[in-house]
Design a protein around this motif. Sequence first.
Motif, PDB file in Angstrom:
ATOM      1  N   GLU A 171       0.899  -1.261  -0.077  1.00  0.00           N
ATOM      2  CA  GLU A 171       0.040   0.079   0.064  1.00  0.00           C
ATOM      3  C   GLU A 171       0.825   1.186  -0.088  1.00  0.00           C
ATOM      4  N   PRO A 172       0.434   2.325  -0.595  1.00  0.00           N
ATOM      5  CA  PRO A 172       1.411   3.637  -0.713  1.00  0.00           C
ATOM      6  C   PRO A 172       2.203   3.930   0.774  1.00  0.00           C
ATOM      7  N   GLY A 173       1.013   3.840   1.839  1.00  0.00           N
ATOM      8  CA  GLY A 173       1.198   4.189   2.936  1.00  0.00           C
ATOM      9  C   GLY A 173       2.425   3.567   3.787  1.00  0.00           C
ATOM     10  N   ASP A 174       2.772   2.213   3.158  1.00  0.00           N
ATOM     11  CA  ASP A 174       3.813   1.317   3.671  1.00  0.00           C
ATOM     12  C   ASP A 174       5.287   2.225   3.516  1.00  0.00           C
ATOM     13  N   VAL A 175       5.320   2.878   2.479  1.00  0.00           N
ATOM     14  CA  VAL A 175       6.558   3.699   2.186  1.00  0.00           C
ATOM     15  C   VAL A 175       6.833   4.518   3.347  1.00  0.00           C
ATOM     16  N   SER A 176       5.698   5.395   3.439  1.00  0.00           N
ATOM     17  CA  SER A 176       5.909   6.437   4.392  1.00  0.00           C
ATOM     18  C   SER A 176       5.404   6.025   5.984  1.00  0.00           C
ATOM     19  N   SER A 177       5.145   4.775   6.134  1.00  0.00           N
ATOM     20  CA  SER A 177       4.682   4.764   7.403  1.00  0.00           C
ATOM     21  C   SER A 177       5.654   5.523   8.782  1.00  0.00           C
ATOM     22  N   PRO A 178       4.860   6.202   9.608  1.00  0.00           N
ATOM     23  CA  PRO A 178       5.439   7.242  10.387  1.00  0.00           C
ATOM     24  C   PRO A 178       6.034   6.180  11.698  1.00  0.00           C
ATOM     25  N   ASP A 179       5.382   4.998  11.568  1.00  0.00           N
ATOM     26  CA  ASP A 179       6.075   4.017  12.756  1.00  0.00           C
ATOM     27  C   ASP A 179       6.684   2.933  12.132  1.00  0.00           C
ATOM     28  N   PRO A 180       7.812   3.120  11.532  1.00  0.00           N
ATOM     29  CA  PRO A 180       8.448   1.797  10.586  1.00  0.00           C
ATOM     30  C   PRO A 180       8.823   1.062  11.632  1.00  0.00           C
TER      31      PRO A 180
END
Length: 208
Positions: A171-180
């Motif tokens: 999902e696009p949000g995986d790249v920018s996860s604020p809690d990686p």
Amino acid sequence: MTEVSSLTGRLLVATPALSDPNFDRAVVLLLDHDEEGSLGVILNRPTPVGVGDILEHWAGLAGEPGVVFQGGPVSLDSALGVAVVPGEAHEAGERGARPGPGLRGEDTSDDGPLGWRRVHGAIGLVDLEAPPELLATVLGSLRIFAGYAGWGPGQLEDELVEGAWYVVESEPGDVSSPDPRHLWRAVLRRQRNELAMVATYPDDPSLN
């Protein structure tokens, strides 16, 4: 040679059985996958190094946390930029764009904004040699990776047979996860099958 079904744009999620410390609980976004091999970046290995310390002109576009991520054990002195461009997933579907980042020399110059090459849907690679101003108004998020994960021809397929990885949709949000650091559990938890239960696997199985 049997044709390899491309997994470009998918996630490789390390299974608890994977013993390689380089990939312990790793979530890898595949940027390229074909019969010549595979290349990806680990999405959940933030480092203490700020983006501004190595690529000052891109620091303002990097999402939180604004640090460099260790993309994998190969070529740690090289940098890769992965970014989401909102709206591009829909446009790619309309044009029937071929998934793939152009890492093997494909001409994708007309596919998306200048300075960005589509990998899958709205996710693409950024030309870090280009002026950041080219993308400043269109980028939804940007991650900078030092190094990458690579597999030779057939190597990843062997690891999949051995049960080292789960393959799931990105999902696009995986790249920018604020809690990686919690991405491994988050990706597994959203699966609508038995993989959701794997998310509860303890860090140390001996304590279970």
